[in-house]
Design a protein around this motif. Structure first.
Motif, short mmCIF file in Angstrom:
data_model
loop_
_atom_site.label_atom_id
_atom_site.label_comp_id
_atom_site.label_asym_id
_atom_site.label_seq_id
_atom_site.Cartn_x
_atom_site.Cartn_y
_atom_site.Cartn_z
N PHE A 172 -8.38 -3.30 -12.53
CA PHE A 172 -7.60 -2.12 -12.13
C PHE A 172 -7.71 -1.86 -10.63
O PHE A 172 -6.81 -1.26 -10.04
CB PHE A 172 -8.05 -0.88 -12.91
N ILE A 173 -8.79 -2.32 -9.99
CA ILE A 173 -8.93 -2.05 -8.55
C ILE A 173 -7.87 -2.79 -7.74
O ILE A 173 -7.59 -2.41 -6.60
CB ILE A 173 -10.34 -2.40 -8.01
N TRP A 174 -7.26 -3.83 -8.32
CA TRP A 174 -6.24 -4.60 -7.60
C TRP A 174 -4.82 -4.08 -7.83
O TRP A 174 -3.87 -4.60 -7.24
CB TRP A 174 -6.34 -6.08 -7.96
N LEU A 175 -4.65 -3.08 -8.67
CA LEU A 175 -3.31 -2.55 -8.94
C LEU A 175 -2.63 -1.95 -7.70
O LEU A 175 -1.46 -2.24 -7.46
CB LEU A 175 -3.35 -1.56 -10.10
N PRO A 176 -3.33 -1.15 -6.89
CA PRO A 176 -2.67 -0.66 -5.66
C PRO A 176 -2.31 -1.81 -4.71
O PRO A 176 -1.26 -1.79 -4.06
CB PRO A 176 -3.71 0.26 -5.02
N TYR A 177 -3.16 -2.81 -4.64
CA TYR A 177 -2.90 -3.99 -3.80
C TYR A 177 -1.61 -4.67 -4.27
O TYR A 177 -0.76 -5.03 -3.45
CB TYR A 177 -4.10 -4.93 -3.93
N GLN A 178 -1.45 -4.82 -5.57
CA GLN A 178 -0.24 -5.43 -6.13
C GLN A 178 1.00 -4.58 -5.87
O GLN A 178 2.08 -5.10 -5.61
CB GLN A 178 -0.39 -5.64 -7.63
#
Length: 193
Positions: free
Chosen positions: A65-71
């Protein structure tokens, strides 16, 4: 675009060469281990494809979930995710920012429990940055080498597919038959009755 399995194969095939090459270049076993570890981590979990729902993204398990804003903010294969050096810098800064947020939360809890623990932790982090600067640089080089193997595999794969497509879509040239002009024949005799 190269599949996740092929990226993994490339990572595993290149890993011994990265390890041995780094030891030869640096004449230091620890540096070889740090660069190879960064390369492996980047190839399997920290590569450019974190900007999509990929094998690398799935490997983060409960923490993906920590990579969702990055995506959300980086389009796939953009300069900022797949760019040489800049992609690794942005991913590293992003992960450091997330770890900083977690550290601040844990630090606030530690500060409430014992102010001495918080102060010791802050002092130790400052010392780590100075003492292990060589290892931090080696880790970044390993991360970038892992990302470069990904970029290069994508570039080569796209080039090969484009080349193959040109070969299959190219229409064969039609050969024009040379026809000899017919000599005008004698006038037909018309039978009139």
């Amino acid at each position: 675009m190269t599949s996740g399995k092929n990226h993994d194969r490339i990572t595993w095939l290149c890993l011994p060469w990265i390890f041995i090459g780094t030891i030869i270049a640096s004449k230091d076993l620890l540096t070889g281990f740090v660069v190879a570890s960064g390369f492996l981590f980047s190839g399997l979990m920290f590569g450019p494809d974190l900007d999509i729902y990929s094998v690398q993204f799935k490997r983060w398990g409960y923490f993906k979930f920590i990579w969702l804003p990055y995506q959300k903010y980086l389009p796939h294969r953009s300069f900022f995710s797949h760019g040489f050096i800049i992609g690794t810098v942005i991913r590293s800064l992003y992960l450091c920012f997330i770890l900083l947020l977690v550290g601040l939360i844990l630090g606030a809890i530690a500060l409430m429990i014992s102010p001495e623990i918080w102060q010791d932790t802050v002092n130790n982090l400052a010392v780590i940055g100075q003492v292990y600067l060589k290892e931090i640089i080696a880790l970044f080089i390993g991360l970038e080498l892992g990302a470069m193997s990904h970029y290069l595999a994508d570039i080569i794969d796209s080039w090969l597919k484009k080349r193959q497509k040109k070969k299959t879509t190219r229409k064969p040239k039609r050969r024009i038959k040379k026809t000899t002009a017919k000599k005008p024949s004698a006038k037909r005799k018309v039978n009139r009755r």
